[in-house]
Design a protein around this motif. Sequence first.
Motif, PDB file in Angstrom:
ATOM      1  N   SER A  11      11.420   0.682  51.020  1.00  0.00           N
ATOM      2  CA  SER A  11      11.918   1.824  51.776  1.00  0.00           C
ATOM      3  C   SER A  11      12.671   1.310  53.004  1.00  0.00           C
ATOM      4  O   SER A  11      12.059   0.743  53.914  1.00  0.00           O
ATOM      5  N   THR A  12      13.987   1.501  53.013  1.00  0.00           N
ATOM      6  CA  THR A  12      14.754   1.029  54.177  1.00  0.00           C
ATOM      7  C   THR A  12      14.321   1.782  55.434  1.00  0.00           C
ATOM      8  O   THR A  12      14.289   1.199  56.518  1.00  0.00           O
ATOM      9  N   GLY A  13      13.960   3.075  55.291  1.00  0.00           N
ATOM     10  CA  GLY A  13      13.483   3.828  56.454  1.00  0.00           C
ATOM     11  C   GLY A  13      12.235   3.177  57.051  1.00  0.00           C
ATOM     12  O   GLY A  13      12.157   2.952  58.262  1.00  0.00           O
ATOM     13  N   LEU A  15      13.141  -0.155  58.661  1.00  0.00           N
ATOM     14  CA  LEU A  15      13.833   0.027  59.951  1.00  0.00           C
ATOM     15  C   LEU A  15      12.853   0.497  61.022  1.00  0.00           C
ATOM     16  O   LEU A  15      12.905   0.034  62.163  1.00  0.00           O
ATOM     17  N   ARG A  16      11.920   1.399  60.643  1.00  0.00           N
ATOM     18  CA  ARG A  16      10.922   1.853  61.639  1.00  0.00           C
ATOM     19  C   ARG A  16      10.043   0.690  62.092  1.00  0.00           C
ATOM     20  O   ARG A  16       9.673   0.582  63.259  1.00  0.00           O
ATOM     21  N   ALA A  17       9.723  -0.221  61.152  1.00  0.00           N
ATOM     22  CA  ALA A  17       8.935  -1.402  61.522  1.00  0.00           C
ATOM     23  C   ALA A  17       9.726  -2.285  62.491  1.00  0.00           C
ATOM     24  O   ALA A  17       9.170  -2.825  63.454  1.00  0.00           O
ATOM     25  N   GLY A  38      19.620  10.826  63.353  1.00  0.00           N
ATOM     26  CA  GLY A  38      19.687  11.152  61.924  1.00  0.00           C
ATOM     27  C   GLY A  38      20.951  10.653  61.254  1.00  0.00           C
ATOM     28  O   GLY A  38      21.276  11.065  60.145  1.00  0.00           O
ATOM     29  N   ASP A  39      21.671   9.752  61.931  1.00  0.00           N
ATOM     30  CA  ASP A  39      22.861   9.156  61.306  1.00  0.00           C
ATOM     31  C   ASP A  39      22.467   7.899  60.536  1.00  0.00           C
ATOM     32  O   ASP A  39      21.330   7.425  60.645  1.00  0.00           O
ATOM     33  N   LEU A  40      23.417   7.356  59.792  1.00  0.00           N
ATOM     34  CA  LEU A  40      23.124   6.144  59.028  1.00  0.00           C
ATOM     35  C   LEU A  40      23.340   4.907  59.888  1.00  0.00           C
ATOM     36  O   LEU A  40      24.343   4.805  60.597  1.00  0.00           O
ATOM     37  N   ASP A  84      13.885   3.131  47.806  1.00  0.00           N
ATOM     38  CA  ASP A  84      13.564   4.441  48.370  1.00  0.00           C
ATOM     39  C   ASP A  84      14.350   4.570  49.674  1.00  0.00           C
ATOM     40  O   ASP A  84      14.009   3.931  50.657  1.00  0.00           O
ATOM     41  N   GLY A  85      15.434   5.348  49.634  1.00  0.00           N
ATOM     42  CA  GLY A  85      16.261   5.496  50.845  1.00  0.00           C
ATOM     43  C   GLY A  85      17.448   4.559  50.881  1.00  0.00           C
ATOM     44  O   GLY A  85      18.173   4.493  51.875  1.00  0.00           O
ATOM     45  N   PHE A  86      17.654   3.825  49.822  1.00  0.00           N
ATOM     46  CA  PHE A  86      18.804   2.918  49.682  1.00  0.00           C
ATOM     47  C   PHE A  86      19.210   2.902  48.221  1.00  0.00           C
ATOM     48  O   PHE A  86      18.320   2.852  47.369  1.00  0.00           O
ATOM     49  N   ALA A  96      29.471   2.739  49.665  1.00  0.00           N
ATOM     50  CA  ALA A  96      29.630   1.324  50.030  1.00  0.00           C
ATOM     51  C   ALA A  96      28.329   0.561  49.762  1.00  0.00           C
ATOM     52  O   ALA A  96      28.341  -0.565  49.244  1.00  0.00           O
ATOM     53  N   GLN A  97      27.193   1.185  50.093  1.00  0.00           N
ATOM     54  CA  GLN A  97      25.895   0.532  49.838  1.00  0.00           C
ATOM     55  C   GLN A  97      25.644   0.406  48.345  1.00  0.00           C
ATOM     56  O   GLN A  97      25.092  -0.597  47.880  1.00  0.00           O
ATOM     57  N   ALA A  98      26.059   1.429  47.572  1.00  0.00           N
ATOM     58  CA  ALA A  98      25.855   1.376  46.125  1.00  0.00           C
ATOM     59  C   ALA A  98      26.667   0.239  45.510  1.00  0.00           C
ATOM     60  O   ALA A  98      26.181  -0.489  44.634  1.00  0.00           O
ATOM     61  N   ASN A 122      20.983  17.392  60.760  1.00  0.00           N
ATOM     62  CA  ASN A 122      21.994  16.328  60.639  1.00  0.00           C
ATOM     63  C   ASN A 122      21.702  15.422  59.446  1.00  0.00           C
ATOM     64  O   ASN A 122      22.613  15.029  58.712  1.00  0.00           O
ATOM     65  N   ARG A 123      20.413  15.089  59.214  1.00  0.00           N
ATOM     66  CA  ARG A 123      20.078  14.229  58.066  1.00  0.00           C
ATOM     67  C   ARG A 123      20.500  14.895  56.760  1.00  0.00           C
ATOM     68  O   ARG A 123      20.961  14.225  55.830  1.00  0.00           O
ATOM     69  N   LEU A 124      20.353  16.232  56.701  1.00  0.00           N
ATOM     70  CA  LEU A 124      20.776  16.947  55.486  1.00  0.00           C
ATOM     71  C   LEU A 124      22.300  16.930  55.341  1.00  0.00           C
ATOM     72  O   LEU A 124      22.819  16.759  54.227  1.00  0.00           O
TER      73      LEU A 124
HETATM   74  P1  ADP Z   1      14.396  10.455  55.192  1.00  0.00           P
HETATM   75  O1  ADP Z   1      13.094  11.183  55.285  1.00  0.00           O
HETATM   76  O2  ADP Z   1      15.497  11.086  56.019  1.00  0.00           O
HETATM   77  O3  ADP Z   1      14.818  10.164  53.784  1.00  0.00           O
HETATM   78  P2  ADP Z   1      14.103   7.598  55.786  1.00  0.00           P
HETATM   79  O4  ADP Z   1      12.780   7.162  56.243  1.00  0.00           O
HETATM   80  O5  ADP Z   1      14.563   7.185  54.434  1.00  0.00           O
HETATM   81  O6  ADP Z   1      14.118   9.155  55.979  1.00  0.00           O
HETATM   82  O7  ADP Z   1      15.222   7.126  56.827  1.00  0.00           O
HETATM   83  C1  ADP Z   1      15.142   7.414  58.208  1.00  0.00           C
HETATM   84  C2  ADP Z   1      16.421   6.976  58.926  1.00  0.00           C
HETATM   85  O8  ADP Z   1      16.599   5.552  58.757  1.00  0.00           O
HETATM   86  C3  ADP Z   1      17.721   7.584  58.383  1.00  0.00           C
HETATM   87  O9  ADP Z   1      17.995   8.856  58.915  1.00  0.00           O
HETATM   88  C4  ADP Z   1      18.743   6.510  58.819  1.00  0.00           C
HETATM   89  O10 ADP Z   1      19.050   6.606  60.192  1.00  0.00           O
HETATM   90  C5  ADP Z   1      17.980   5.211  58.606  1.00  0.00           C
HETATM   91  N1  ADP Z   1      18.202   4.652  57.246  1.00  0.00           N
HETATM   92  C6  ADP Z   1      17.255   4.504  56.264  1.00  0.00           C
HETATM   93  N2  ADP Z   1      17.808   3.966  55.154  1.00  0.00           N
HETATM   94  C7  ADP Z   1      19.122   3.787  55.429  1.00  0.00           C
HETATM   95  C8  ADP Z   1      20.226   3.301  54.685  1.00  0.00           C
HETATM   96  N3  ADP Z   1      20.101   2.893  53.414  1.00  0.00           N
HETATM   97  N4  ADP Z   1      21.455   3.249  55.302  1.00  0.00           N
HETATM   98  C9  ADP Z   1      21.600   3.656  56.568  1.00  0.00           C
HETATM   99  N5  ADP Z   1      20.609   4.143  57.327  1.00  0.00           N
HETATM  100  C10 ADP Z   1      19.377   4.210  56.778  1.00  0.00           C
END
Ligand code: ADP
Length: 195
Positions: free
Chosen positions: A30-32, A35-37, A56-58, A84-86, A91-93, A149-151
């Motif tokens: 999970s990239t989210g 990143l939180r870690a 809520g931006d990328l 999960d989240g990537f 571009a990432q794909a 914004n995330r949506l």
């Molecule tokens: P969500 O519940 O919105 O799916 P995530 O935990 O997957 O939450 O992601 C939280 C935040 O982390 C995103 O809003 C974004 O800022 C960042 N993030 C996570 N994955 C990516 C990614 N693949 N590319 C860019 N930003 C990311």
Amino acid sequence: MNLILLGAPGAGKGTQAERLQAERGLVQLSTGDMLRAAVAAGTETGLQAKQIMDRGDLVPDAIVVGIISDRIGQPDCARGFILDGFPRNEAQARALDAMLVQKGKKLDLVIEVQVDEKILFDRIRNRAAESASTTGTVRADDNEETLRNRLDVYRAQTAPLLPYYRAQGKLHTIDGMQTVDVVAKQIAALLDKVK
Ligand code: ADP
């Protein structure tokens, strides 16, 4: 078995990925969470990512592509992984396709967990309330303004990956409005079919 879980924020990707990790020994990436870690640990990446995530931006593609590229090459991912989240944009794909070729791996399937946007606000509100009561903390991006914004970001940048993977013949869609157990069963059936 390598797969992607695609879906709007709050669709239940993380919940399903955790179950697949526990039941099938696939590694949840999970990239989210990563990143939180990084934010919690105060690393360079975390410092760069924090404000972007709070809005809520990328975060920049180079950061997440680098994280995933390092991670999928590690030995525990040899049996398979769940993204999960990537990827979250085209571009990432494309970067993922290239790194898989380079590492001699392949993507077996992409599962879209489809939900009604109207219920996402309720889900995120519940998640925030539950987290506050169990851990005393709430994700900085689990509030209505950031969710909106995330949506928007999901619709504009991530949803176009659906036709991208449909064209590769890898896309399967599951109704994420069903119970966690039913969604899990349908995902399991898809994995068994592909295996
Ligand atoms: P969500 O519940 O919105 O799916 P995530 O935990 O997957 O939450 O992601 C939280 C935040 O982390 C995103 O809003 C974004 O800022 C960042 N993030 C996570 N994955 C990516 C990614 N693949 N590319 C860019 N930003 C990311």
